[in-house]
Design an enzyme around this catalytic site. Structure first.
Site, PDB file in Angstrom:
ATOM      1  N   THR A 133      18.846  27.578 -44.098  1.00 13.64           N
ATOM      2  CA  THR A 133      18.465  26.564 -44.246  1.00 13.64           C
ATOM      3  C   THR A 133      17.236  26.285 -45.237  1.00 13.64           C
ATOM      4  O   THR A 133      16.503  27.190 -45.348  1.00 13.64           O
ATOM      5  CB  THR A 133      17.689  25.560 -42.888  1.00 13.64           C
ATOM      6  OG1 THR A 133      17.258  24.382 -43.286  1.00 13.64           O
ATOM      7  CG2 THR A 133      17.024  26.473 -42.236  1.00 13.64           C
ATOM      8  N   ASP A 134      17.056  25.071 -46.124  1.00 12.46           N
ATOM      9  CA  ASP A 134      16.053  25.132 -47.011  1.00 12.46           C
ATOM     10  C   ASP A 134      14.901  24.738 -46.170  1.00 12.46           C
ATOM     11  O   ASP A 134      13.671  24.866 -46.563  1.00 12.46           O
ATOM     12  CB  ASP A 134      16.167  23.879 -47.786  1.00 12.46           C
ATOM     13  CG  ASP A 134      16.410  22.561 -47.089  1.00 12.46           C
ATOM     14  OD1 ASP A 134      16.323  22.370 -45.929  1.00 12.46           O
ATOM     15  OD2 ASP A 134      16.415  21.515 -47.855  1.00 12.46           O
ATOM     16  N   GLU A 135      14.770  24.314 -44.998  1.00 19.54           N
ATOM     17  CA  GLU A 135      13.535  24.312 -43.979  1.00 19.54           C
ATOM     18  C   GLU A 135      12.603  25.367 -43.875  1.00 19.54           C
ATOM     19  O   GLU A 135      11.377  25.421 -43.678  1.00 19.54           O
ATOM     20  CB  GLU A 135      13.817  23.630 -42.782  1.00 19.54           C
ATOM     21  CG  GLU A 135      14.900  22.356 -42.833  1.00 19.54           C
ATOM     22  CD  GLU A 135      15.073  21.609 -41.567  1.00 19.54           C
ATOM     23  OE1 GLU A 135      14.087  21.564 -40.615  1.00 19.54           O
ATOM     24  OE2 GLU A 135      15.847  20.981 -41.736  1.00 19.54           O
ATOM     25  N   TYR A 159      12.144  25.293 -34.965  1.00 16.24           N
ATOM     26  CA  TYR A 159      13.840  25.541 -35.597  1.00 16.24           C
ATOM     27  C   TYR A 159      13.383  26.314 -36.915  1.00 16.24           C
ATOM     28  O   TYR A 159      14.266  27.469 -36.919  1.00 16.24           O
ATOM     29  CB  TYR A 159      14.249  24.120 -36.094  1.00 16.24           C
ATOM     30  CG  TYR A 159      15.460  24.315 -36.818  1.00 16.24           C
ATOM     31  CD1 TYR A 159      16.540  24.905 -36.471  1.00 16.24           C
ATOM     32  CD2 TYR A 159      15.438  23.745 -38.043  1.00 16.24           C
ATOM     33  CE1 TYR A 159      17.682  25.129 -37.293  1.00 16.24           C
ATOM     34  CE2 TYR A 159      16.422  23.766 -38.984  1.00 16.24           C
ATOM     35  CZ  TYR A 159      17.649  24.634 -38.716  1.00 16.24           C
ATOM     36  OH  TYR A 159      18.770  24.678 -39.595  1.00 16.24           O
ATOM     37  N   LYS A 163      14.757  29.958 -37.799  1.00 22.34           N
ATOM     38  CA  LYS A 163      15.732  30.390 -38.826  1.00 22.34           C
ATOM     39  C   LYS A 163      15.086  31.413 -39.580  1.00 22.34           C
ATOM     40  O   LYS A 163      15.456  32.382 -40.233  1.00 22.34           O
ATOM     41  CB  LYS A 163      16.223  29.187 -39.683  1.00 22.34           C
ATOM     42  CG  LYS A 163      17.001  28.254 -38.642  1.00 22.34           C
ATOM     43  CD  LYS A 163      18.232  28.732 -38.333  1.00 22.34           C
ATOM     44  CE  LYS A 163      19.101  28.920 -39.538  1.00 22.34           C
ATOM     45  NZ  LYS A 163      20.685  29.829 -39.119  1.00 22.34           N
TER      46      LYS A 163
HETATM   47  P1  NAD Z   1      25.656  22.699 -34.921  1.00 19.05           P
HETATM   48  O1  NAD Z   1      24.311  22.677 -33.985  1.00 19.05           O
HETATM   49  O2  NAD Z   1      26.436  21.546 -35.138  1.00 19.05           O
HETATM   50  O3  NAD Z   1      26.559  23.890 -34.527  1.00 19.05           O
HETATM   51  C1  NAD Z   1      26.289  25.169 -33.835  1.00 19.05           C
HETATM   52  C2  NAD Z   1      27.396  25.775 -33.282  1.00 19.05           C
HETATM   53  O4  NAD Z   1      26.968  27.242 -32.941  1.00 19.05           O
HETATM   54  C3  NAD Z   1      27.783  25.287 -32.112  1.00 19.05           C
HETATM   55  O5  NAD Z   1      29.328  25.068 -32.061  1.00 19.05           O
HETATM   56  C4  NAD Z   1      27.306  25.994 -30.962  1.00 19.05           C
HETATM   57  O6  NAD Z   1      28.121  26.104 -29.930  1.00 19.05           O
HETATM   58  C5  NAD Z   1      27.248  27.466 -31.620  1.00 19.05           C
HETATM   59  N1  NAD Z   1      26.109  28.466 -31.000  1.00 19.05           N
HETATM   60  C6  NAD Z   1      24.791  27.931 -30.714  1.00 19.05           C
HETATM   61  N2  NAD Z   1      24.408  29.091 -29.959  1.00 19.05           N
HETATM   62  C7  NAD Z   1      25.441  30.212 -29.860  1.00 19.05           C
HETATM   63  C8  NAD Z   1      25.441  31.529 -29.757  1.00 19.05           C
HETATM   64  N3  NAD Z   1      24.199  31.988 -28.929  1.00 19.05           N
HETATM   65  N4  NAD Z   1      26.400  32.255 -29.689  1.00 19.05           N
HETATM   66  C9  NAD Z   1      27.538  31.702 -30.355  1.00 19.05           C
HETATM   67  N5  NAD Z   1      27.382  30.254 -30.641  1.00 19.05           N
HETATM   68  C10 NAD Z   1      26.474  29.632 -30.541  1.00 19.05           C
HETATM   69  O7  NAD Z   1      24.792  23.198 -36.302  1.00 19.05           O
HETATM   70  P2  NAD Z   1      25.266  23.028 -37.762  1.00 19.05           P
HETATM   71  O8  NAD Z   1      24.443  22.034 -38.236  1.00 19.05           O
HETATM   72  O9  NAD Z   1      26.653  23.007 -37.812  1.00 19.05           O
HETATM   73  O10 NAD Z   1      24.593  24.224 -38.363  1.00 19.05           O
HETATM   74  C11 NAD Z   1      25.243  25.555 -38.451  1.00 19.05           C
HETATM   75  C12 NAD Z   1      24.294  26.404 -39.226  1.00 19.05           C
HETATM   76  O11 NAD Z   1      23.735  26.004 -40.545  1.00 19.05           O
HETATM   77  C13 NAD Z   1      23.015  26.744 -38.593  1.00 19.05           C
HETATM   78  O12 NAD Z   1      22.790  28.241 -38.751  1.00 19.05           O
HETATM   79  C14 NAD Z   1      22.093  25.803 -39.327  1.00 19.05           C
HETATM   80  O13 NAD Z   1      20.769  26.386 -39.130  1.00 19.05           O
HETATM   81  C15 NAD Z   1      22.462  25.997 -40.665  1.00 19.05           C
HETATM   82  N6  NAD Z   1      22.211  24.856 -41.718  1.00 19.05           N
HETATM   83  C16 NAD Z   1      22.329  23.489 -41.000  1.00 19.05           C
HETATM   84  C17 NAD Z   1      22.186  22.200 -41.931  1.00 19.05           C
HETATM   85  C18 NAD Z   1      22.514  21.004 -41.391  1.00 19.05           C
HETATM   86  O14 NAD Z   1      22.146  19.981 -42.083  1.00 19.05           O
HETATM   87  N7  NAD Z   1      23.177  20.841 -40.218  1.00 19.05           N
HETATM   88  C19 NAD Z   1      21.620  22.681 -43.214  1.00 19.05           C
HETATM   89  C20 NAD Z   1      21.518  23.883 -43.559  1.00 19.05           C
HETATM   90  C21 NAD Z   1      21.610  24.898 -42.901  1.00 19.05           C
HETATM   91  P1  TYD Z   2      17.560  15.617 -38.874  1.00 16.03           P
HETATM   92  O1  TYD Z   2      18.990  14.753 -39.172  1.00 16.03           O
HETATM   93  O2  TYD Z   2      17.009  15.510 -37.506  1.00 16.03           O
HETATM   94  O3  TYD Z   2      17.609  16.460 -39.768  1.00 16.03           O
HETATM   95  P2  TYD Z   2      16.109  17.457 -40.279  1.00 16.03           P
HETATM   96  O4  TYD Z   2      15.152  17.150 -39.440  1.00 16.03           O
HETATM   97  O5  TYD Z   2      16.927  18.807 -40.023  1.00 16.03           O
HETATM   98  O6  TYD Z   2      15.746  17.162 -41.699  1.00 16.03           O
HETATM   99  O7  TYD Z   2      16.586  14.361 -39.524  1.00 16.03           O
HETATM  100  C1  TYD Z   2      16.426  14.027 -41.083  1.00 16.03           C
HETATM  101  C2  TYD Z   2      15.357  13.268 -41.014  1.00 16.03           C
HETATM  102  O8  TYD Z   2      15.589  11.964 -40.647  1.00 16.03           O
HETATM  103  C3  TYD Z   2      14.143  13.921 -40.869  1.00 16.03           C
HETATM  104  O9  TYD Z   2      13.159  13.499 -41.650  1.00 16.03           O
HETATM  105  C4  TYD Z   2      14.049  12.931 -39.490  1.00 16.03           C
HETATM  106  C5  TYD Z   2      14.391  11.576 -39.518  1.00 16.03           C
HETATM  107  N1  TYD Z   2      14.732  11.137 -38.425  1.00 16.03           N
HETATM  108  C6  TYD Z   2      14.565   9.821 -38.156  1.00 16.03           C
HETATM  109  O10 TYD Z   2      13.648   9.027 -38.839  1.00 16.03           O
HETATM  110  N2  TYD Z   2      15.072   9.263 -37.047  1.00 16.03           N
HETATM  111  C7  TYD Z   2      16.017   9.903 -36.165  1.00 16.03           C
HETATM  112  O11 TYD Z   2      16.218   9.290 -35.217  1.00 16.03           O
HETATM  113  C8  TYD Z   2      16.392  11.097 -36.373  1.00 16.03           C
HETATM  114  C9  TYD Z   2      17.328  11.846 -35.508  1.00 16.03           C
HETATM  115  C10 TYD Z   2      16.004  11.699 -37.713  1.00 16.03           C
END
Ligand code: NAD
Ligand code: TYD
Length: 356
Positions: A133-135, A159, A163
């Protein structure tokens, strides 16, 4: 040939598996422990498809990993499995350390043992792609340039710290053991199958249910949004052509403040499913107590992946967000099914204490 995808029942992982099998018949072994965020309904269209093999299990379970590698002899592992929600990491960081750090470590150890014993040709072809992630880069000042791959790591939430630790382990396994790794650091994704605890799906679901739309703080925090299928295509490009040991930042060049995102969602719902009373959904916006340590701005400089791997997003924010809202309107039973008792417990834990 086969690949192992971890976390393939979550939001991005399930989109990746669906896209992969729409374009290829190469087998996917999908290892997911089915945490609250894992949902087999995301994969229901693959029922009867023998190229998809689901395995319920934990990336920290070394014995299971060793058995899976021996049985399937994958040519690549793509690691999506993680705890992924910042607010949950604030209320309970332990699971984040366990899965994101210990889990990634155990997975790397199993991959190292498997890869080390491969014959030369397969050893050279093997890839471990870590999805991050960019975070990990921390928060940007309003006028600072976007994150490049060499930006220093400054994670601010449990988080992002977990990561960051996993990224460092992946890097170390390349430098120390020569493991053929690739890492992607992507901005905020949105699209189908997004669990409604994250901003965009939460706003769609709450708006339709007539509930408040909880905007943290002043709503001027900036995120860079990428349609999930563009993230999946970037991962495929990096897997095919990425330089071993390299990091690729992935983003949509779509920086937007949260309030603008919420207003866009409301405007689309006003058009596609207007409220019975004719009032805009934007009336439901409620400012609530901010997230502790809330990062103010993320922005990705995605020029390396564009220059070196010729990757660009296919969707603009306006095309992607329209598709997303339409998907939620067309999939109300998916939404109803994920709003289980544990989802309601989460909503209570995260929002009830927040002052309006
Ligand atoms: P998500 O929470 O929707 O899905 C995570 C999945 O991993 C779930 O299906 C969960 O059951 C599984 N999981 C959790 N712990 C596990 C374990 N110990 N063993 C096996 N499976 C396990 O997350 P997402 O949004 O799909 O993100 C996927 C990846 O992408 C993550 O690594 C996250 O850090 C990264 N990512 C997400 C975003 C975003 O905006 N959602 C952006 C950049 C990177
Ligand atoms: P989120 O979807 O949780 O992603 P991330 O924290 O990983 O960027 O949140 C996106 C942005 O939206 C973040 O700045 C927090 C804000 N946010 C709200 O303002 N209200 C909410 O209920 C949630 C879940 C997030």
């Amino acid at each position: 040939m086969s690949i192992i995808v971890t976390g393939g029942a979550g939001f991005i992982g399930s989109n990746f598996v669906l896209d992969w099998l729409a374009q290829s018949d190469e087998m996917v072994i999908n290892l997911d422990k089915l945490s609250y965020a894992g949902n087999l309904e995301n994969l229901s269209s693959l029922q009867g498809n023998s190229s998809h093999q689901f395995v319920k299990g934990d990336i920290a379970d070394t014995n299971l990993l060793v058995a899976l590698f021996a049985q399937y002899q994958p040519r690549a592992v793509i690691n999506f499995a993680a705890e992924s929600h910042v607010d949950r990491s604030i209320l309970g960081p332990g699971e984040f350390v366990q899965t994101n750090i210990v889990g990634t470590f155990n997975l790397l150890e199993a991959v190292r043992a498997y890869w080390g014993a491969l014959p030369a040709v397969q050893k050279t072809a093997f890839r471990f792609l870590h999805v991050s992630t960019d975070e990990v880069y921390g928060s940007l000042a309003p006028d600072a340039p976007a994150f490049t791959e060499t930006h220093r790591y400054e994670p601010n939430s449990p988080y992002s710290a977990s990561k960051a630790a996993s990224d460092h382990l992946v890097r170390a396994y390349h430098h120390t053991y020569g493991l053929p790794v690739l890492t992607t650091n992507c901005s905020n994704n949105y699209g189908p199958y997004h669990f409604p605890e994250k901003l965009i799906p939460l706003m769609i679901v709450n708006a339709l249910a007539g509930k408040p739309l909880p905007v943290y703080g002043d709503g001027q925090q900036v995120r860079d949004w990428l349609y999930v299928k563009d993230h999946c295509s970037a991962i495929r490009r990096v897997l095919e052509g990425g330089t071993l040991g390299d990091v690729y930042n992935v983003g949509g060049w779509n920086e937007k403040p949260n309030l603008e995102i919420v207003q866009t969602v409301c405007a689309l719902l006003d058009e596609l499913r207007p409220r019975a009373d004719g009032v805009s959904y934007a009336e439901q916006v409620t400012y609530v107590t901010d997230r502790p340590g809330h990062d103010r701005r993320y922005a990705i400089d995605a020029s390396k992946i564009e220059r070196e791997l010729n990757w660009k997003p296919a969707e603009t924010f306006s095309t992607g967000i329209r598709k997303t809202v339409e998907w939620y309107l067309a999939n109300e039973s998916w939404v109803a099914n994920v709003q289980s008792g544990s989802y309601r417990d989460w909503v209570t834990a995260n929002y009830v204490e927040r002052q309006a």
